[in-house]
Scaffold this motif. Structure first.
Motif, PDB file in Angstrom:
ATOM      1  N   ALA A  42      -2.117  -9.126  -3.337  1.00 56.82           N
ATOM      2  CA  ALA A  42      -2.043  -8.805  -1.911  1.00 56.82           C
ATOM      3  C   ALA A  42      -1.162  -7.592  -1.671  1.00 56.82           C
ATOM      4  N   GLU A  43      -0.029  -7.509  -2.383  1.00 53.22           N
ATOM      5  CA  GLU A  43       0.852  -6.352  -2.217  1.00 53.22           C
ATOM      6  C   GLU A  43       0.150  -5.057  -2.627  1.00 53.22           C
ATOM      7  N   THR A  44      -0.587  -5.114  -3.754  1.00 52.21           N
ATOM      8  CA  THR A  44      -1.294  -3.917  -4.222  1.00 52.21           C
ATOM      9  C   THR A  44      -2.356  -3.479  -3.229  1.00 52.21           C
ATOM     10  N   ILE A  45      -3.095  -4.431  -2.673  1.00 54.63           N
ATOM     11  CA  ILE A  45      -4.132  -4.104  -1.687  1.00 54.63           C
ATOM     12  C   ILE A  45      -3.520  -3.441  -0.460  1.00 54.63           C
ATOM     13  N   LEU A  46      -2.450  -4.050   0.079  1.00 58.35           N
ATOM     14  CA  LEU A  46      -1.840  -3.492   1.284  1.00 58.35           C
ATOM     15  C   LEU A  46      -1.204  -2.129   1.022  1.00 58.35           C
ATOM     16  N   ASP A  47      -0.579  -1.978  -0.142  1.00 66.01           N
ATOM     17  CA  ASP A  47       0.016  -0.676  -0.460  1.00 66.01           C
ATOM     18  C   ASP A  47      -1.049   0.416  -0.508  1.00 66.01           C
ATOM     19  N   ALA A  48      -2.186   0.120  -1.160  1.00 65.60           N
ATOM     20  CA  ALA A  48      -3.252   1.123  -1.262  1.00 65.60           C
ATOM     21  C   ALA A  48      -3.831   1.455   0.105  1.00 65.60           C
ATOM     22  N   LEU A  49      -4.063   0.434   0.942  1.00 70.38           N
ATOM     23  CA  LEU A  49      -4.670   0.671   2.254  1.00 70.38           C
ATOM     24  C   LEU A  49      -3.705   1.381   3.201  1.00 70.38           C
ATOM     25  N   LEU A  50      -2.430   0.971   3.201  1.00 71.40           N
ATOM     26  CA  LEU A  50      -1.466   1.612   4.092  1.00 71.40           C
ATOM     27  C   LEU A  50      -1.182   3.045   3.661  1.00 71.40           C
ATOM     28  N   LEU A  63      -9.213   2.833  -2.767  1.00 71.81           N
ATOM     29  CA  LEU A  63     -10.213   1.862  -2.324  1.00 71.81           C
ATOM     30  C   LEU A  63     -10.908   1.189  -3.500  1.00 71.81           C
ATOM     31  N   ALA A  64     -11.023   1.878  -4.634  1.00 71.39           N
ATOM     32  CA  ALA A  64     -11.610   1.255  -5.823  1.00 71.39           C
ATOM     33  C   ALA A  64     -10.725   0.110  -6.306  1.00 71.39           C
ATOM     34  N   ILE A  65      -9.397   0.298  -6.269  1.00 67.80           N
ATOM     35  CA  ILE A  65      -8.478  -0.776  -6.667  1.00 67.80           C
ATOM     36  C   ILE A  65      -8.588  -1.943  -5.689  1.00 67.80           C
ATOM     37  N   VAL A  66      -8.656  -1.649  -4.378  1.00 66.95           N
ATOM     38  CA  VAL A  66      -8.798  -2.701  -3.368  1.00 66.95           C
ATOM     39  C   VAL A  66     -10.091  -3.485  -3.589  1.00 66.95           C
ATOM     40  N   SER A  67     -11.188  -2.776  -3.873  1.00 68.26           N
ATOM     41  CA  SER A  67     -12.472  -3.442  -4.111  1.00 68.26           C
ATOM     42  C   SER A  67     -12.404  -4.344  -5.340  1.00 68.26           C
ATOM     43  N   GLU A  68     -11.747  -3.881  -6.395  1.00 66.85           N
ATOM     44  CA  GLU A  68     -11.642  -4.668  -7.623  1.00 66.85           C
ATOM     45  C   GLU A  68     -10.862  -5.952  -7.388  1.00 66.85           C
ATOM     46  N   LEU A  69      -9.724  -5.851  -6.707  1.00 66.86           N
ATOM     47  CA  LEU A  69      -8.896  -7.037  -6.457  1.00 66.86           C
ATOM     48  C   LEU A  69      -9.576  -7.991  -5.473  1.00 66.86           C
ATOM     49  N   THR A  70     -10.295  -7.444  -4.507  1.00 69.20           N
ATOM     50  CA  THR A  70     -11.004  -8.309  -3.546  1.00 69.20           C
ATOM     51  C   THR A  70     -12.105  -9.102  -4.245  1.00 69.20           C
TER      52      THR A  70
END
Length: 465
Positions: free
Chosen positions: A361-369, A432-439
């Motif tokens: 969750a931290e990685t996703i939010l960091d990438a998006l923010l 966004l690629a990292i966010v997609s992978e974790l999602t």
């Protein structure tokens, strides 16, 4: 496939049952008809022989005792007619009027007999056909037709026998269907067991490979030898694919990690040169080298994050999403204040939980923010929303930047892809690629859309823990 195979088996059984049952039922009806016809034809011929002398002597009443006794014993009505077709002897006396000699089914055989022709076998004896069997034999004397003997036989007993035989055949057909079904179900299951395991393994292979987990082997799961061999081949293929991707991830992670040390040293050396380069051209080249080194360092950080996201196998941990959002927003608010951008949180506020990889969750939010702050103009805001709807939890981050053209939304999740309009904005194209992978690893769904008012909104939907 199981339904189709069972349908094929039952269809073959049905064809076999009907292919044998219908001819057998027809043979039974024909046999009953033939037996009845021959029996009644013999009796009718015997009465025609007995009637020769009484008709020649004009004493037909001499036959009455025989025909009445025959009717009493066998229930078959007998009528003797003269050359003109008038009844001269009946087995039922005045009750013989019950037989209408003018009806077509009676008069036709009588006319045939008076013409010197014998009766021919009728059609099949069907259980639902209550038409009596009518036979007529000519009475011949010195080669001349002197009259005819008519017999009318009820076929109820014979039709009942045919019906019972048919019911027995139907019961045999139903029993054959039941036995075929009882045999087909376990046989089809045995045949398709490896196929089902292959189907399940194929569906799980992508998720296992992407998440870094070991693919579950199909193994020896029973079934035909050919399908067991196919299962073993699939296991070898899955093992090779998993090994190749694991080696690729390890290479990316190791290479990124190993390159960071010399890159850090290079940045330090470039920093040490500051102030020692007097030539303006050389100073500009030094600054360009420092910028390129910074970009390279950013790309290596993104590669390491991507490698960790791809290798985040194992169990998912429950995460209180509201708390993680509040924590990351507090950290990124400092960057937002420096750029005159507000971070606004619309949280469900009920401590909703989702299951994610460690620090996912931290990685996703960091990438998006990070992406949102790059593109959001000063004086606007970034909205982070957490919504809880039954068994689904939605996390969205919406900025007020330039957004993307609709035709580029599908490509925004590709690695290293960047919109041509944003080439002057720092970044590696991996966020966004990292966010997609974790999602995907969290069993979630990712969607990009362009909300009213401009900007880009990234929405992730996860199962509630």
């Amino acid at each position: 496939m199981r339904v189709r195979l069972q349908g094929i088996v039952l269809t073959l059984v049905a064809l076999l049952v009907f292919g044998l049952g219908i001819p057998l039922a027809t043979t039974i009806a024909a046999g009953a008809q033939q037996d009845l016809f021959l029996d009644r034809l013999t009796d009718t011929a015997r009465f025609a022989s007995l009637a020769q002398r009484p008709l020649l002597d004009n004493k037909p009443w001499l036959l009455e005792p025989d025909v009445r006794r025959y009717t009493e014993v066998y229930g078959v009505q007998v009528v003797v007619v003269d050359q003109d077709g008038r009844p001269v002897v009946t087995s039922l006396g005045p009750a013989a009027a019950r037989i209408d000699l003018k009806s077509e089914r009676i008069s036709d055989p009588v006319h045939e007999a008076l013409a010197g022709r014998r009766s021919q076998p009728a059609g099949l004896l069907m259980p639902w056909d209550s038409t009596p069997l009518v036979l007529a034999e000519p009475v011949l004397a010195d080669g001349e037709v002197r009259g005819a003997v008519l017999t009318v036989s009820d076929t109820g007993a014979e039709r009942a026998d045919v019906l019972w035989w048919w019911l027995l055949l139907a019961a045999g057909g139903i029993l054959a269907f039941v036995l075929a079904l009882a045999v087909a179900i376990p046989v089809v299951r045995w045949i398709l067991k490896p196929v089902k395991r292959l189907d399940d393994a194929t569906g799980a292979l992508v998720a296992s490979v992407v998440s870094g987990r070991e693919a579950e082997p199909v193994g020896e799961s029973g079934g035909p030898p050919e399908l067991r061999q196919l299962g073993r081949s699939f296991d070898r293929m899955a093992e090779s694919v998993s090994g190749a991707l694991a080696a690729q991830r390890a290479f990316v992670a190791d290479a990124s990690h190993q390159l960071r040390n010399p890159l850090t040293a290079l940045k330090i050396r470039l920093g040490n040169l500051e102030g020692h380069v007097a030539d303006d051209v050389a100073a500009a080249d030094l600054e360009a080298a420092r910028v390129d080194a910074g970009r390279l360092h950013q790309i290596l950080d993104g590669l390491l994050s991507m490698a960790r996201a791809e290798a985040s196998g194992g169990e998912l941990d429950p995460v209180v999403l509201d708390e993680v959002v509040a924590e990351r927003v507090a950290d990124w608010s400092v960057v937002g204040e420096a750029r005159d951008v507000r971070l606004v949180v619309d949280a469900a506020g009920d401590g909703v939980r989702v299951r994610m990889p460690p620090r996912g969750a931290e990685t996703i939010l960091d990438a998006l923010l990070d992406n949102a702050l790059k593109f959001t103009a000063a004086g606007t805001d970034i909205r982070i929303a957490v919504e809880h709807d039954g068994d689904r939890v939605r996390l969205s981050v919406r900025d007020h930047g330039p957004g993307l053209p609709p035709e580029e939304l599908d490509r925004a999740l590709d690695r290293f892809w960047r919109s041509p309009a944003h080439q002057n904005v720092p970044g590696s194209g991996l966020g966004l690629a990292i966010v997609s992978e974790l999602t995907a690893h969290s069993d979630g769904e990712l969607e990009l859309d362009l909300p009213e008012g401009g900007g880009l909104r990234v929405t992730m939907t996860f199962p509630a823990a």
